[in-house]
Design an enzyme around this catalytic site. Structure first.
Site, PDB file in Angstrom:
ATOM      1  N   TYR A  63       6.886   8.057  18.091  1.00 43.08           N
ATOM      2  CA  TYR A  63       5.743   7.181  17.830  1.00 43.08           C
ATOM      3  C   TYR A  63       5.854   5.901  18.653  1.00 43.08           C
ATOM      4  O   TYR A  63       4.928   5.492  19.359  1.00 43.08           O
ATOM      5  CB  TYR A  63       5.639   6.840  16.327  1.00 43.08           C
ATOM      6  N   LEU A  79      11.906  -8.944   6.049  1.00 42.13           N
ATOM      7  CA  LEU A  79      11.190  -7.770   6.569  1.00 42.13           C
ATOM      8  C   LEU A  79      11.812  -6.478   6.034  1.00 42.13           C
ATOM      9  O   LEU A  79      11.152  -5.453   5.946  1.00 42.13           O
ATOM     10  CB  LEU A  79      11.249  -7.727   8.102  1.00 42.13           C
ATOM     11  N   GLN A 115       6.916   0.204   8.395  1.00 42.61           N
ATOM     12  CA  GLN A 115       7.259  -0.101   6.987  1.00 42.61           C
ATOM     13  C   GLN A 115       6.837  -1.497   6.535  1.00 42.61           C
ATOM     14  O   GLN A 115       7.224  -1.899   5.450  1.00 42.61           O
ATOM     15  CB  GLN A 115       8.770  -0.004   6.713  1.00 42.61           C
ATOM     16  N   ARG A 129      -2.105  -7.731  20.250  1.00 45.05           N
ATOM     17  CA  ARG A 129      -3.198  -7.074  20.981  1.00 45.05           C
ATOM     18  C   ARG A 129      -3.653  -7.912  22.174  1.00 45.05           C
ATOM     19  O   ARG A 129      -4.580  -7.529  22.882  1.00 45.05           O
ATOM     20  CB  ARG A 129      -4.372  -6.810  20.034  1.00 45.05           C
ATOM     21  N   GLU A 179       5.846  -3.348  17.366  1.00 44.42           N
ATOM     22  CA  GLU A 179       5.816  -1.981  16.831  1.00 44.42           C
ATOM     23  C   GLU A 179       6.976  -1.716  15.888  1.00 44.42           C
ATOM     24  O   GLU A 179       6.821  -1.049  14.870  1.00 44.42           O
ATOM     25  CB  GLU A 179       5.825  -0.951  17.975  1.00 44.42           C
ATOM     26  N   ASP A 196       1.151   8.547  13.797  1.00 44.51           N
ATOM     27  CA  ASP A 196       1.787   7.940  12.620  1.00 44.51           C
ATOM     28  C   ASP A 196       1.000   8.380  11.384  1.00 44.51           C
ATOM     29  O   ASP A 196       0.107   9.238  11.480  1.00 44.51           O
ATOM     30  CB  ASP A 196       1.846   6.410  12.742  1.00 44.51           C
ATOM     31  N   CYS A 215     -16.955  14.778  11.323  1.00 44.13           N
ATOM     32  CA  CYS A 215     -15.795  14.929  10.428  1.00 44.13           C
ATOM     33  C   CYS A 215     -16.006  16.118   9.483  1.00 44.13           C
ATOM     34  O   CYS A 215     -16.914  16.124   8.656  1.00 44.13           O
ATOM     35  CB  CYS A 215     -15.616  13.638   9.627  1.00 44.13           C
TER      36      CYS A 215
HETATM   37 FE1  SF4 Z   1     -12.194   9.600   7.503  1.00 44.12          FE
HETATM   38 FE2  SF4 Z   1     -14.584   9.572   6.351  1.00 44.12          FE
HETATM   39 FE3  SF4 Z   1     -14.346   9.102   8.939  1.00 44.12          FE
HETATM   40 FE4  SF4 Z   1     -13.935  11.513   8.008  1.00 44.12          FE
HETATM   41  S1  SF4 Z   1     -15.850  10.394   7.964  1.00 44.12           S
HETATM   42  S2  SF4 Z   1     -12.657  10.451   9.511  1.00 44.12           S
HETATM   43  S3  SF4 Z   1     -12.976  11.074   6.039  1.00 44.12           S
HETATM   44  S4  SF4 Z   1     -13.574   7.845   7.270  1.00 44.12           S
END
Ligand code: SF4
Length: 342
Positions: A119, A79, A41, A24, A36, A137, A208
């Protein structure tokens, strides 16, 4: 809240809470590419020492293009998924042929390089060249599925592309790199899989849908995992004095070109193993603990024995110091090194 405002809010959260990771601190496209590919994995903490070692040993794309396969395997040892690094070498050769030993700065050209998928192309394009290509991803899919209550399983490139298009609505164009970093960090550290995400710490909580509707555990929609094929093998570590018998795996297929100990198909008893290896002259034989090694599509059930022999043959017998310098042992066998008595 408007979409772009959501994006800006996420970036502000990221700037305050991000982990300090070596990749970063750079916009060097090669360094970003290495990180990347390693991060696919593999856990972040595990990648850090490998990343430093790889960049130091192969400081440029040209150096990578000229590295021997054995050097690459040694740098990658532990790895796993070695095809990642052999693909990188092929892509480095392409870069030397067509782009003066640099990574191209367009998303479409990046996608044409061996081992670089949508990606990875988006990550390099945005982190190194500030091009607005959203990364998609597993972390991003989980966050978006919950944010928008998406009744969709993002298991194809086409569906991931659609999600990338939708993410463009949230992405502040001039800060596309930070937005991509931020949404992945949110998925890795806050909106986590398996168990309860830390919604109380989430900058998107008030927007959300899954949180508002108490449906967090219903998202993301996952495809049912295929059951893995189970294969049984018996591993035999042959030691003569201070040398161990190594066998190089085929250059094709699983764990190609890596080293292993002797390995027989099937599960064999102590008596069968004694008989099979008696021509070496057995001084001592020990049963080692059973082990299961899991790959993406199959599992190995491993029985193991250690044998101290009187004689060697013309195969590859390696001293520990030689092994540590030059032979990349497949990770499925690494834990057996603890049982070697020198
Ligand atoms: Fe995820 Fe909770 Fe944020 Fe919604 S509120 S994006 S479920 S961490």
């Amino acid at each position: 809240m408007k979409n772009q405002e959501l994006g800006i809010k996420l970036i502000k959260w990221y700037e305050k809470h991000k982990r300090d990771l070596p990749w970063r601190h750079t916009t060097n496209p090669y360094h970003i590419w290495v990180s990347e590919i390693m991060l696919q994995q593999t856990r972040v903490e595990a990648v850090i020492p490998y990343y430093h070692r790889f960049i130091e040993a192969l400081p440029s794309i040209e150096a990578l293009s000229q590295a021997s396969d054995d050097q690459l395997r040694k740098l990658w040892q532990g790895l796993g998924y070695y095809r990642r690094v052999t693909n990188m070498k092929q892509a480095a050769i392409q870069c030397c042929q067509f782009y003066n030993g640099e990574l191209p700065s367009s998303y479409d050209q990046l996608l044409k390089l061996k081992g670089i998928g949508p990606y990875c192309a988006s990550a390099i394009a945005s982190f190194a060249f500030h091009l607005p290509h959203p990364v998609v991803d597993g972390n991003v899919i989980r966050v978006c599925s919950r944010l928008w209550c998406k009744d969709e399983c993002y298991d194809t490139d086409k569906k991931k592309k659609q999600l990338a298009q939708e993410l463009l609505q949230l992405m502040p164009m001039e800060r596309c790199d930070l937005f991509n970093q931020a949404i992945m960090e949110l998925g890795a550290m806050v909106c986590i899989p398996n168990g309860m995400p830390h919604c109380d710490k989430c900058p998107w909580q008030t927007s959300c849908k899954a949180y508002q509707q108490n449906k967090i555990n219903e998202y993301p929609i996952l495809k049912l995992a295929k059951s893995r094929k189970i294969e049984k093998y018996t591993v035999v570590i042959l030691q003569c004095g201070e040398q161990i018998h190594f066998v190089k795996r085929s250059e094709e297929g699983l764990l190609s070109g890596l080293y292993q100990f002797d390995m027989l198909e099937g599960s064999h008893s102590l008596a069968q193993i004694k008989e099979h290896f008696q021509h070496y002259g057995i001084i001592e034989i020990k049963k080692l603990p059973d082990k299961r090694h899991i790959f993406t599509h199959k599992e190995w059930d491993l029985k193991a024995y250690w044998i101290l022999t009187k004689t060697k043959d013309d195969g590859l017998w390696v001293h520990r110091q030689q092994y540590e310098k030059a032979y990349a042992l497949a990770s499925a066998f690494e834990s057996y090194l603890n049982y070697i008595t020198f």
